[in-house]
Design a protein around this motif. Structure first.
Motif, mmCIF file in Angstrom:
data_model
loop_
_atom_site.group_PDB
_atom_site.id
_atom_site.type_symbol
_atom_site.label_atom_id
_atom_site.label_comp_id
_atom_site.label_asym_id
_atom_site.label_seq_id
_atom_site.Cartn_x
_atom_site.Cartn_y
_atom_site.Cartn_z
ATOM 1 N N LEU A 7 0.817 -1.220 0.000
ATOM 2 C CA LEU A 7 0.000 0.000 0.000
ATOM 3 C C LEU A 7 0.846 1.264 0.000
ATOM 4 C CD1 LEU A 7 -2.801 1.371 0.305
ATOM 5 C CD2 LEU A 7 -2.497 1.141 2.773
ATOM 6 N N GLY A 8 1.851 1.312 0.886
ATOM 7 C CA GLY A 8 2.685 2.509 0.986
ATOM 8 C C GLY A 8 3.368 2.870 -0.321
ATOM 9 N N TYR A 9 3.778 1.867 -1.068
ATOM 10 C CA TYR A 9 4.399 2.090 -2.377
ATOM 11 C C TYR A 9 3.440 2.852 -3.285
ATOM 12 C CZ TYR A 9 5.918 1.080 -7.143
ATOM 13 O OH TYR A 9 6.276 1.199 -8.464
ATOM 14 N N TRP A 10 2.191 2.376 -3.359
ATOM 15 C CA TRP A 10 1.221 3.001 -4.263
ATOM 16 C C TRP A 10 0.831 4.397 -3.795
ATOM 17 C CZ3 TRP A 10 1.388 1.249 -8.802
ATOM 18 C CH2 TRP A 10 1.659 -0.091 -9.042
ATOM 19 N N ILE A 11 0.720 4.572 -2.487
ATOM 20 C CA ILE A 11 0.386 5.908 -1.975
ATOM 21 C C ILE A 11 1.500 6.889 -2.317
ATOM 22 C CG2 ILE A 11 0.085 7.244 0.147
ATOM 23 C CD1 ILE A 11 -1.525 4.828 1.216
ATOM 24 N N LYS A 12 2.765 6.483 -2.102
ATOM 25 C CA LYS A 12 3.895 7.355 -2.424
ATOM 26 C C LYS A 12 3.981 7.617 -3.928
ATOM 27 C CE LYS A 12 6.638 9.020 0.402
ATOM 28 N NZ LYS A 12 6.479 10.433 0.774
ATOM 29 N N ARG A 13 3.711 6.583 -4.719
ATOM 30 C CA ARG A 13 3.772 6.759 -6.168
ATOM 31 C C ARG A 13 2.728 7.765 -6.646
ATOM 32 N NH1 ARG A 13 4.106 2.219 -10.891
ATOM 33 N NH2 ARG A 13 3.948 3.714 -12.589
ATOM 34 N N VAL A 14 1.519 7.673 -6.117
ATOM 35 C CA VAL A 14 0.470 8.635 -6.477
ATOM 36 C C VAL A 14 0.863 10.033 -5.990
ATOM 37 C CG1 VAL A 14 -1.923 9.325 -5.998
ATOM 38 C CG2 VAL A 14 -1.396 6.946 -6.595
ATOM 39 N N ASP A 15 1.370 10.122 -4.765
ATOM 40 C CA ASP A 15 1.783 11.410 -4.203
ATOM 41 C C ASP A 15 2.858 12.065 -5.081
ATOM 42 O OD1 ASP A 15 1.661 13.349 -1.968
ATOM 43 O OD2 ASP A 15 3.731 12.683 -1.616
ATOM 44 N N ARG A 16 3.852 11.294 -5.473
ATOM 45 C CA ARG A 16 4.932 11.834 -6.319
ATOM 46 C C ARG A 16 4.412 12.220 -7.699
ATOM 47 N NH1 ARG A 16 8.876 7.475 -3.992
ATOM 48 N NH2 ARG A 16 9.756 8.674 -2.270
ATOM 49 N N ALA A 17 3.492 11.442 -8.239
ATOM 50 C CA ALA A 17 2.921 11.767 -9.549
ATOM 51 C C ALA A 17 2.141 13.079 -9.473
ATOM 52 C CB ALA A 17 2.018 10.636 -10.035
ATOM 53 N N LEU A 18 1.417 13.293 -8.384
ATOM 54 C CA LEU A 18 0.695 14.560 -8.216
ATOM 55 C C LEU A 18 1.677 15.717 -8.076
ATOM 56 C CD1 LEU A 18 -2.193 13.422 -5.862
ATOM 57 C CD2 LEU A 18 -2.404 14.203 -8.237
ATOM 58 N N ASP A 19 2.741 15.515 -7.283
ATOM 59 C CA ASP A 19 3.775 16.560 -7.164
ATOM 60 C C ASP A 19 4.329 16.918 -8.535
ATOM 61 O OD1 ASP A 19 3.652 16.986 -4.421
ATOM 62 O OD2 ASP A 19 5.325 15.641 -3.969
ATOM 63 N N SER A 20 4.631 15.916 -9.327
ATOM 64 C CA SER A 20 5.197 16.126 -10.656
ATOM 65 C C SER A 20 4.221 16.881 -11.554
ATOM 66 C CB SER A 20 5.565 14.781 -11.277
ATOM 67 O OG SER A 20 6.067 14.963 -12.567
ATOM 68 N N ALA A 21 2.954 16.535 -11.489
ATOM 69 C CA ALA A 21 1.947 17.210 -12.315
ATOM 70 C C ALA A 21 1.865 18.691 -11.967
ATOM 71 C CB ALA A 21 0.588 16.542 -12.144
ATOM 72 N N PHE A 22 2.031 19.032 -10.693
ATOM 73 C CA PHE A 22 2.000 20.433 -10.294
ATOM 74 C C PHE A 22 3.279 21.140 -10.723
ATOM 75 C CE2 PHE A 22 -1.552 19.198 -7.784
ATOM 76 C CZ PHE A 22 -2.319 20.348 -7.679
ATOM 77 N N THR A 23 4.402 20.463 -10.597
ATOM 78 C CA THR A 23 5.670 21.052 -10.999
ATOM 79 C C THR A 23 5.637 21.415 -12.477
ATOM 80 O OG1 THR A 23 6.833 19.803 -9.301
ATOM 81 C CG2 THR A 23 8.174 20.672 -11.092
ATOM 82 N N ASP A 24 4.979 20.586 -13.275
ATOM 83 C CA ASP A 24 4.837 20.880 -14.702
ATOM 84 C C ASP A 24 4.109 22.204 -14.926
ATOM 85 O OD1 ASP A 24 6.101 18.495 -15.209
ATOM 86 O OD2 ASP A 24 4.270 17.418 -15.788
ATOM 87 N N ALA A 25 3.289 22.620 -13.973
ATOM 88 C CA ALA A 25 2.568 23.885 -14.084
ATOM 89 C C ALA A 25 3.390 25.059 -13.548
ATOM 90 C CB ALA A 25 1.254 23.804 -13.312
ATOM 91 N N GLY A 26 4.586 24.765 -13.035
ATOM 92 C CA GLY A 26 5.456 25.827 -12.542
ATOM 93 C C GLY A 26 5.208 26.216 -11.100
ATOM 94 N N LEU A 27 4.534 25.352 -10.353
ATOM 95 C CA LEU A 27 4.220 25.640 -8.962
ATOM 96 C C LEU A 27 4.148 24.324 -8.212
ATOM 97 C CD1 LEU A 27 3.405 28.374 -7.593
ATOM 98 C CD2 LEU A 27 1.049 27.615 -7.783
ATOM 99 N N ASP A 28 4.661 24.286 -6.980
ATOM 100 C CA ASP A 28 4.528 23.019 -6.252
ATOM 101 C C ASP A 28 3.163 22.959 -5.574
ATOM 102 O OD1 ASP A 28 4.655 24.235 -3.667
ATOM 103 O OD2 ASP A 28 6.821 24.019 -3.602
ATOM 104 N N ARG A 29 2.816 21.768 -5.085
ATOM 105 C CA ARG A 29 1.483 21.555 -4.524
ATOM 106 C C ARG A 29 1.207 22.438 -3.325
ATOM 107 N NH1 ARG A 29 1.185 15.297 -3.707
ATOM 108 N NH2 ARG A 29 -0.814 15.682 -2.723
ATOM 109 N N ARG A 30 2.199 22.632 -2.442
ATOM 110 C CA ARG A 30 1.964 23.475 -1.266
ATOM 111 C C ARG A 30 1.683 24.908 -1.692
ATOM 112 N NH1 ARG A 30 1.163 19.585 -0.871
ATOM 113 N NH2 ARG A 30 2.409 17.930 -0.054
ATOM 114 N N ALA A 31 2.461 25.414 -2.639
ATOM 115 C CA ALA A 31 2.224 26.786 -3.114
ATOM 116 C C ALA A 31 0.834 26.900 -3.737
ATOM 117 C CB ALA A 31 3.309 27.210 -4.099
ATOM 118 N N TRP A 32 0.415 25.861 -4.486
ATOM 119 C CA TRP A 32 -0.942 25.871 -5.036
ATOM 120 C C TRP A 32 -1.970 25.909 -3.917
ATOM 121 C CZ3 TRP A 32 -4.524 27.037 -8.229
ATOM 122 C CH2 TRP A 32 -5.794 26.498 -8.064
#
Length: 132
Positions: A7-32
């Motif tokens: 489970l932890g693997y998949w949760i981290k993988r989804v979390d990192r994928a979301l971080d990456s998707a935000f970085t592509d927009a030029g802003l990290d998730r916390r800043a968003w």
């Protein structure tokens, strides 16, 4: 794709994928999250920290650096530890909200509505069991 990972693997993988998707927009998730929260109303930094506490970590214990980042971009103003979006910040929020909605749609499109609801219920159950 295999589900043999824990489970932890998949949760981290989804979390990192979301971080990456935000970085592509030029802003990290916390800043968003800070930008999105401030789009509703100005807020003291302490309130931002309280509202966004579930997303803060030992390495990232306050929203202040993210507010400072928004201020450096001209998207926020800080007065007496209260952050307010500038007109440019509101425009940036509208632009980025479209990107965020596209991310949410990509996630939602891979699950039927009942699967999405089930996934959320299961994750809530796991979180409730693990939380102290």
């Amino acid at each position: 794709m295999t589900t043999a990972q824990p489970l932890g693997y998949w949760i981290k993988r989804v979390d990192r994928a979301l971080d990456s998707a935000f970085t592509d927009a030029g802003l990290d998730r916390r800043a968003w999250q800070v930008l999105n929260t401030l789009s509703r109303a100005p807020a003291p930094i302490a309130d931002l920290d309280r509202v966004l506490a579930p997303f803060l970590t030992a390495d990232d214990p306050t929203t202040r650096p993210h507010v400072d980042h928004l201020a450096a971009r001209g998207w926020a103003r800080i007065t007496l530890d209260t952050a307010t979006l500038t007109p440019e910040g509101h425009q940036a929020h509208q632009r980025l909200a479209e990107h965020v909605e596209a991310i949410r749609s990509r996630v939602a499109d891979c699950l039927a509505p009942e699967e999405h609801a089930l996934l959320l219920r299961l994750l809530q159950r796991v979180a409730a069991r693990i939380d102290p």
